[in-house]
Design an enzyme around this catalytic site. Structure first.
Site, PDB file in Angstrom:
ATOM      1  N   ASP A 197     -61.668 -12.607   6.927  1.00 48.57           N
ATOM      2  CA  ASP A 197     -60.236 -12.728   6.415  1.00 48.57           C
ATOM      3  C   ASP A 197     -59.542 -11.432   6.210  1.00 48.57           C
ATOM      4  O   ASP A 197     -59.689 -10.662   5.159  1.00 48.57           O
ATOM      5  CB  ASP A 197     -60.256 -13.668   5.151  1.00 48.57           C
ATOM      6  CG  ASP A 197     -58.817 -14.321   5.072  1.00 48.57           C
ATOM      7  OD1 ASP A 197     -57.762 -13.848   5.412  1.00 48.57           O
ATOM      8  OD2 ASP A 197     -58.568 -15.300   4.325  1.00 48.57           O
ATOM      9  N   GLU A 199     -56.057 -11.226   6.516  1.00 44.88           N
ATOM     10  CA  GLU A 199     -54.985 -11.714   6.310  1.00 44.88           C
ATOM     11  C   GLU A 199     -54.390 -12.116   7.752  1.00 44.88           C
ATOM     12  O   GLU A 199     -54.216 -11.352   8.666  1.00 44.88           O
ATOM     13  CB  GLU A 199     -54.157 -10.782   5.634  1.00 44.88           C
ATOM     14  CG  GLU A 199     -52.693 -11.191   5.182  1.00 44.88           C
ATOM     15  CD  GLU A 199     -53.000 -12.882   4.451  1.00 44.88           C
ATOM     16  OE1 GLU A 199     -53.150 -13.922   4.814  1.00 44.88           O
ATOM     17  OE2 GLU A 199     -52.839 -12.738   3.170  1.00 44.88           O
ATOM     18  N   ASN A 200     -53.830 -13.346   7.591  1.00 47.22           N
ATOM     19  CA  ASN A 200     -53.021 -13.843   8.708  1.00 47.22           C
ATOM     20  C   ASN A 200     -54.170 -13.921   9.813  1.00 47.22           C
ATOM     21  O   ASN A 200     -53.856 -13.558  11.182  1.00 47.22           O
ATOM     22  CB  ASN A 200     -51.810 -13.070   9.385  1.00 47.22           C
ATOM     23  CG  ASN A 200     -50.903 -13.218   8.121  1.00 47.22           C
ATOM     24  OD1 ASN A 200     -50.541 -14.171   7.674  1.00 47.22           O
ATOM     25  ND2 ASN A 200     -50.064 -12.234   7.878  1.00 47.22           N
ATOM     26  N   GLY A 276     -56.000 -15.644   0.583  1.00 48.93           N
ATOM     27  CA  GLY A 276     -55.305 -14.493  -0.220  1.00 48.93           C
ATOM     28  C   GLY A 276     -54.043 -14.985  -0.644  1.00 48.93           C
ATOM     29  O   GLY A 276     -53.689 -14.437  -1.827  1.00 48.93           O
ATOM     30  N   ASP A 277     -53.320 -16.113  -0.291  1.00 47.37           N
ATOM     31  CA  ASP A 277     -52.124 -16.551  -0.823  1.00 47.37           C
ATOM     32  C   ASP A 277     -52.362 -17.851  -1.543  1.00 47.37           C
ATOM     33  O   ASP A 277     -51.547 -18.752  -2.047  1.00 47.37           O
ATOM     34  CB  ASP A 277     -51.124 -16.897   0.434  1.00 47.37           C
ATOM     35  CG  ASP A 277     -51.764 -17.843   1.482  1.00 47.37           C
ATOM     36  OD1 ASP A 277     -52.802 -18.192   1.256  1.00 47.37           O
ATOM     37  OD2 ASP A 277     -50.921 -18.099   2.517  1.00 47.37           O
ATOM     38  N   HIS A 401     -72.776 -53.989 -10.706  1.00 45.71           N
ATOM     39  CA  HIS A 401     -72.468 -55.225 -10.291  1.00 45.71           C
ATOM     40  C   HIS A 401     -72.282 -56.274 -11.425  1.00 45.71           C
ATOM     41  O   HIS A 401     -72.853 -55.844 -12.651  1.00 45.71           O
ATOM     42  CB  HIS A 401     -73.897 -55.877  -9.559  1.00 45.71           C
ATOM     43  CG  HIS A 401     -75.151 -55.899 -10.260  1.00 45.71           C
ATOM     44  ND1 HIS A 401     -75.348 -56.827 -10.953  1.00 45.71           N
ATOM     45  CD2 HIS A 401     -75.993 -54.930 -10.199  1.00 45.71           C
ATOM     46  CE1 HIS A 401     -76.539 -56.734 -11.688  1.00 45.71           C
ATOM     47  NE2 HIS A 401     -77.018 -55.413 -11.018  1.00 45.71           N
ATOM     48  N   ASN A 403     -72.049 -60.624 -12.130  1.00 45.06           N
ATOM     49  CA  ASN A 403     -72.121 -61.686 -11.448  1.00 45.06           C
ATOM     50  C   ASN A 403     -72.353 -61.473  -9.861  1.00 45.06           C
ATOM     51  O   ASN A 403     -71.984 -62.367  -9.126  1.00 45.06           O
ATOM     52  CB  ASN A 403     -70.924 -62.767 -11.634  1.00 45.06           C
ATOM     53  CG  ASN A 403     -70.819 -63.217 -12.982  1.00 45.06           C
ATOM     54  OD1 ASN A 403     -71.596 -63.353 -13.542  1.00 45.06           O
ATOM     55  ND2 ASN A 403     -69.565 -63.629 -13.435  1.00 45.06           N
ATOM     56  N   PHE A 404     -72.883 -60.559  -9.803  1.00 38.93           N
ATOM     57  CA  PHE A 404     -73.474 -60.017  -8.365  1.00 38.93           C
ATOM     58  C   PHE A 404     -72.130 -59.662  -7.371  1.00 38.93           C
ATOM     59  O   PHE A 404     -72.526 -59.095  -6.251  1.00 38.93           O
ATOM     60  CB  PHE A 404     -74.250 -61.164  -7.530  1.00 38.93           C
ATOM     61  CG  PHE A 404     -75.549 -61.653  -8.534  1.00 38.93           C
ATOM     62  CD1 PHE A 404     -76.293 -60.854  -9.086  1.00 38.93           C
ATOM     63  CD2 PHE A 404     -75.614 -63.196  -8.529  1.00 38.93           C
ATOM     64  CE1 PHE A 404     -77.282 -61.353  -9.800  1.00 38.93           C
ATOM     65  CE2 PHE A 404     -76.853 -63.667  -9.401  1.00 38.93           C
ATOM     66  CZ  PHE A 404     -77.714 -62.596 -10.069  1.00 38.93           C
ATOM     67  N   LEU A 453     -68.251 -56.068  -1.621  1.00 36.44           N
ATOM     68  CA  LEU A 453     -69.662 -55.387  -1.928  1.00 36.44           C
ATOM     69  C   LEU A 453     -70.237 -56.449  -2.751  1.00 36.44           C
ATOM     70  O   LEU A 453     -69.702 -56.838  -3.648  1.00 36.44           O
ATOM     71  CB  LEU A 453     -69.622 -54.098  -2.637  1.00 36.44           C
ATOM     72  CG  LEU A 453     -69.962 -52.876  -1.407  1.00 36.44           C
ATOM     73  CD1 LEU A 453     -71.529 -52.662  -1.178  1.00 36.44           C
ATOM     74  CD2 LEU A 453     -69.052 -52.998  -0.244  1.00 36.44           C
ATOM     75  N   ASP A 473     -76.203 -55.601   7.041  1.00 38.71           N
ATOM     76  CA  ASP A 473     -75.334 -55.311   6.007  1.00 38.71           C
ATOM     77  C   ASP A 473     -75.831 -54.475   4.894  1.00 38.71           C
ATOM     78  O   ASP A 473     -75.071 -54.055   3.828  1.00 38.71           O
ATOM     79  CB  ASP A 473     -74.925 -56.863   5.489  1.00 38.71           C
ATOM     80  CG  ASP A 473     -74.090 -57.585   6.557  1.00 38.71           C
ATOM     81  OD1 ASP A 473     -73.743 -57.009   7.374  1.00 38.71           O
ATOM     82  OD2 ASP A 473     -73.920 -58.750   6.207  1.00 38.71           O
TER      83      ASP A 473
END
Ligand code: AHR
Ligand code: AHR
Length: 484
Positions: A197, A199-200, A276-277, A401, A403-404, A453, A473
């Site tokens: 890098d 710059e630019n 850099g910026d 989970h 109640n499942f 789910l 599933d």
């Protein structure tokens, strides 16, 4: 001899040396980094187990127990005290955060240490350094990073940058960069690449694009990335597997001939994790890095690489397809209907009781949807050989989970919650990916049914226990996270 001893003997001394994992001078016996904890904002320096050795991670674990810590300072091990602190706002990015201190547990020298794991909007800076190259002086730098944790956003950098944290023009940066941002086409393969890098521009060569078609990217878990720049006419890029073997040179030649790069105009600020910026969309991992005065010889580079290899970096990093503790993942459905769907927290529900669903996520999804479908892998709250999934959006809340049905809820500390939030991995029931059975109902597996789910059995009293498509599933591909 450790890297900075090797550089000193070669006449190109370290002017900055940063690591959260180890000493970079054989004689160093000071602090490596400082952590700050959320509970009371107190800080603690994390030092070495022995002079010239490895980080004493147990000090961090003890100090941060029961709360969370960020890395607030990465100390410079040279006498220049070019310490890195959390980067303030700049020309192209708001103020950054420090990295979570425990997000990247790895082994080095056979002991547990922590790397620095950058999500977006994280970075460090020192704008008032001593001894770092300025205005066309020669310098070199390397960092050890990871080829399993990167993105294509600007700019995962380590090295020389602007003191104003703004883009002051071509040649005002000289930093090593790692990621899949291809600034100058063509880039070979899909990366991530070691680039400069300046710059630019992220340069793979003086003309911009890669001239090394063999360099299709470095996907090893630990990567050595090296840049040498004489400041006047030429620069060199090298890369290597930080766990074994030698360095390869991907470029050695002229600096860019575009105005501004020849000679260079380095300003001597040090950046880590952003451009850099302060462009701060990039992600990445950092284990160690140094900057030198002068351009080291190839012999020195080779000795430094050999020393890095001798560390034996290993252990968990964020790897797609693998459940690494503290890694960030997304979970992709394998049922043919639904392969564009990921386990997600339902948006629009209250923060405290989000239903967990599957949602279609793609590269054009809103950032909020990306976040909703991203989870952090934790050791199972009831059994550390299993897993719990923490919400990326709501720290401290987990998939559980009840109640499942599956919800994202705050961990309440009870044994009931711990068990309901613990899932144990096995090979995917449809032969793909991974299936997760409930810790306390081991015949029930994380399953999507009507895009919601559940923990479901293969046939049973509830509609969501339907045997139809059950193996699909309950099988999930572990993917790189939609949100970093
Ligand atoms: O050179 C690439 C990037 O461009 C720099 O890191 C940043 O300052 C500018 O946006
Ligand atoms: O999800 C099944 C059970 O339902 C959970 O273990 C319990 O929290 C709730 O009664």
């Amino acid at each position: 001899l450790l890297p900075c001893d090797i550089y000193a003997n070669g006449g190109t001394a370290c002017v900055a040396a940063h690591s959260t994992t180890r000493a970079l001078f054989a004689n160093y016996n000071g602090a490596l980094y400082q952590v700050k904890r959320a509970s009371d904002s107190q800080t603690k320096d994390i030092g070495l187990q022995a002079k010239g050795g490895y980080a004493k991670a147990s000090d961090q674990d003890a100090f941060c127990a029961g709360t969370t810590c960020i890395i607030s300072v990465i100390y410079d091990q040279t006498s220049n005290h070019n310490d890195l602190t959390v980067e303030p706002k700049g020309g192209n990015g708001g103020a950054d955060s420090g990295v979570p201190a425990d997000a990247l547990p790895v082994t080095a020298g056979g002991v547990k240490v922590y790397g620095a794991s950058f999500s977006g909007v994280m970075g460090y800076r020192n704008v008032a350094t001593t001894g770092v190259a300025r205005n066309g002086s020669p310098e070199a730098m390397y960092m050890v990073t990871s080829g399993t944790h990167f993105n294509g956003s600007c700019c995962f950098d380590y090295g020389n940058a602007e003191t104003s944290i703004t883009d002051t023009g071509n040649g005002h940066m000289d930093a090593i960069n790692f990621g899949t941002e291809c600034w100058f086409s063509p880039c070979s393969g899909s990366g991530p690449w070691v680039q400069a890098d300046l710059e630019n521009g992220l340069f793979e060569s003086g003309a911009g694009p890669s001239q090394d078609s063999a360099n299709t990217g470095n996907t090893e878990p630990y990567v050595t990335a090296m840049l040498k720049n004489d400041g006047q006419k030429t620069f060199v890029l090298k890369y290597g597997n930080a766990q074994s073997g030698a360095l390869s040179t991907s470029y050695s030649g002229s600096l860019p001939t575009t105005t501004g790069y020849m000679p260079m105009h380095q300003e001597g600020s040090i950046v880590l994790g952003t451009g850099g910026d302060n462009s701060n969309g990039s992600i990445g991992s950092f284990f160690e890095g140094v900057m030198t005065a002068g351009v080291p010889s190839d012999t020195v580079d080779n000795a430094v690489q050999a020393n890095i290899v001798s560390v034996g970096y290993g252990g968990p990093t964020s790897v797609a397809g693998v459940l690494s503790q503290d890694s960030t993942i997304s979970l992709n459905a394998t049922t043919p209907c639904c392969t564009t769907r990921y386990i997600s927290q339902q948006s629009g529900s209250t923060a405290q009781s989000g239903t967990v669903v599957t949602a279609v996520i793609s590269s054009t999804s809103a950032a909020s949807a990306d976040q909703d479908s991203t989870w952090i892998v934790r050791a199972g709250l009831a059994d550390s050989t299993c897993y719990s999934f923490e919400s990326r959006d709501y720290p401290g809340e987990f998939m559980r989970h009840f109640n499942f049905h599956v919800y994202r809820q705050p961990m309440d500390g009870t044994q009931q919650f711990r068990q309901d939030a613990t899932f144990c991995a096995e090979t995917g029931k449809d032969g793909q990916g991974t299936s997760f059975h409930s810790y306390n109902y081991p015949t029930r597996y994380l399953r999507h049914y009507n895009n919601t789910l559940y923990v479901s059995s293969d046939g049973g009293p509830n509609d969501f226990d339907s045997a139809n498509l059950w193996t699909y599933d309950v099988s999930w591909l572990i993917t790189t996270p939609w949100a970093p």
